[in-house]
Motif scaffolding. Structure first.
Motif, PDB file in Angstrom:
ATOM      1  N   LEU A 149       0.849  -1.188   0.000  1.00  0.00           N
ATOM      2  CA  LEU A 149       0.000   0.000   0.000  1.00  0.00           C
ATOM      3  C   LEU A 149       0.884   1.237   0.000  1.00  0.00           C
ATOM      4  N   GLY A 150       0.928   1.919  -1.124  1.00  0.00           N
ATOM      5  CA  GLY A 150       1.788   3.083  -1.261  1.00  0.00           C
ATOM      6  C   GLY A 150       1.097   4.369  -0.855  1.00  0.00           C
ATOM      7  N   ASN A 151       1.558   5.467  -1.412  1.00  0.00           N
ATOM      8  CA  ASN A 151       1.065   6.794  -1.052  1.00  0.00           C
ATOM      9  C   ASN A 151      -0.184   7.116  -1.865  1.00  0.00           C
ATOM     10  N   ILE A 152      -1.315   6.550  -1.448  1.00  0.00           N
ATOM     11  CA  ILE A 152      -2.570   6.770  -2.159  1.00  0.00           C
ATOM     12  C   ILE A 152      -3.592   7.388  -1.216  1.00  0.00           C
ATOM     13  N   SER A 153      -4.655   7.906  -1.798  1.00  0.00           N
ATOM     14  CA  SER A 153      -5.753   8.446  -1.004  1.00  0.00           C
ATOM     15  C   SER A 153      -6.660   7.304  -0.566  1.00  0.00           C
ATOM     16  N   LEU A 154      -6.758   7.085   0.732  1.00  0.00           N
ATOM     17  CA  LEU A 154      -7.597   5.999   1.232  1.00  0.00           C
ATOM     18  C   LEU A 154      -9.080   6.303   1.052  1.00  0.00           C
ATOM     19  N   ASN A 155      -9.406   7.561   0.790  1.00  0.00           N
ATOM     20  CA  ASN A 155     -10.806   7.921   0.555  1.00  0.00           C
ATOM     21  C   ASN A 155     -11.341   7.311  -0.735  1.00  0.00           C
ATOM     22  N   LEU A 165     -10.524  -6.429   1.573  1.00  0.00           N
ATOM     23  CA  LEU A 165      -9.089  -6.453   1.853  1.00  0.00           C
ATOM     24  C   LEU A 165      -8.814  -6.953   3.268  1.00  0.00           C
ATOM     25  N   VAL A 166      -9.586  -6.483   4.233  1.00  0.00           N
ATOM     26  CA  VAL A 166      -9.399  -6.900   5.624  1.00  0.00           C
ATOM     27  C   VAL A 166      -9.691  -8.395   5.781  1.00  0.00           C
ATOM     28  N   PHE A 190      -9.220   2.578   8.234  1.00  0.00           N
ATOM     29  CA  PHE A 190      -9.211   1.138   8.496  1.00  0.00           C
ATOM     30  C   PHE A 190      -7.788   0.599   8.567  1.00  0.00           C
ATOM     31  N   VAL A 191      -6.839   1.265   7.891  1.00  0.00           N
ATOM     32  CA  VAL A 191      -5.446   0.819   7.917  1.00  0.00           C
ATOM     33  C   VAL A 191      -4.848   1.006   9.306  1.00  0.00           C
TER      34      VAL A 191
END
Length: 226
Positions: A149-155, A165-166, A190-191
């Motif tokens: 999981l890189g530098n992305i918008s979790l929104n 995913l969970v 959630f992360v």
């Protein structure tokens, strides 16, 4: 209709294959179904789901199929209520061994080409997937060994995709998180609940040479990850 097999067209033997399908309606309302036919010498498997598109709109849908081990071709059809095919596309994918390791990078925008070339004798593969195209069921991650999981918008990750995913993680999946100077973006997400540490701040260091002990394979990058 556009069809995108997940993970840059890699499919692992004896695992679920994820198909992300985009539909665009340019006329009146449409009611019908999406059909995926998985044909082989021994079986003819058919997967279908009802779909409705209202007016001049777009719709995206995931379908999950389970091809036979050596199969490399499937057919995707859009049919109306009379079972007439409106659009049909044949999709090919690259089969990799069930023993191979597949690492996927979640990016804001998916790479058109595979991001890495591995010299690991065909046992280590890399792919990318955009946050928009993440599977909405845990079995969509079935062929993946680890997610980065890189530098992305979790929104941009919906509640349903978060849950998928969970669930995959709780069933043995591996999530690798890159914090960096934007680590605080995980707050109240959630992360954050999945992390084994509490993020209290960031610190810049010159190098992380100690991580060299974990390096066991030489990987050549054909495009730069951000």
């Amino acid at each position: 209709m556009q069809v995108f097999p997940a993970y840059n067209n890699y499919h692992k033997q004896s695992k679920w294959l994820s198909l992300y399908i985009e539909l665009k309606n340019t006329s009146g309302n449409f009611d019908g179904k999406l059909v995926v036919e998985s044909q082989s010498a021994n079986n003819n498997l058919i997967y279908s789901t009802q779909i409705s598109i209202f007016g001049n709109t777009k719709k995206a849908k995931y379908l999950y199929v389970y091809p036979e081990a050596s199969q490399t071709l499937i057919s995707v059809k859009l049919k109306d209520k009379q079972d007439k095919s409106i659009i049909e596309k044949n999709m090919r994918f690259d089969v990799i061994s069930s023993d191979a390791r597949l690492v996927t990078f979640i990016k804001q925008v998916e790479d058109a080409q595979r991001p890495f070339i591995s010299n690991d004798d065909g046992q280590l593969y890399f792919s990318t997937i955009s946050a928009e195209k993440l599977p909405d069921e845990w079995k969509g991650y079935d062929p993946v060994n680890a997610i980065f999981l890189g530098n992305i918008s979790l929104n941009s990750i919906s509640d349903k995709k978060e849950k998928a995913l969970v669930n995959w993680l709780y069933n043995g999946g591996t999530l690798i998180v890159s914090g960096g100077i934007n680590a605080q973006r995980f707050d109240d997400t959630f992360v954050e609940k999945l992390l084994p540490v509490e993020i209290s701040g960031t610190q810049i260091v010159d190098s992380i040479k100690s991580l060299n002990i974990y390096k066991s394979k030489m990987v050549v990058s054909s495009s730069r990850l951000r």
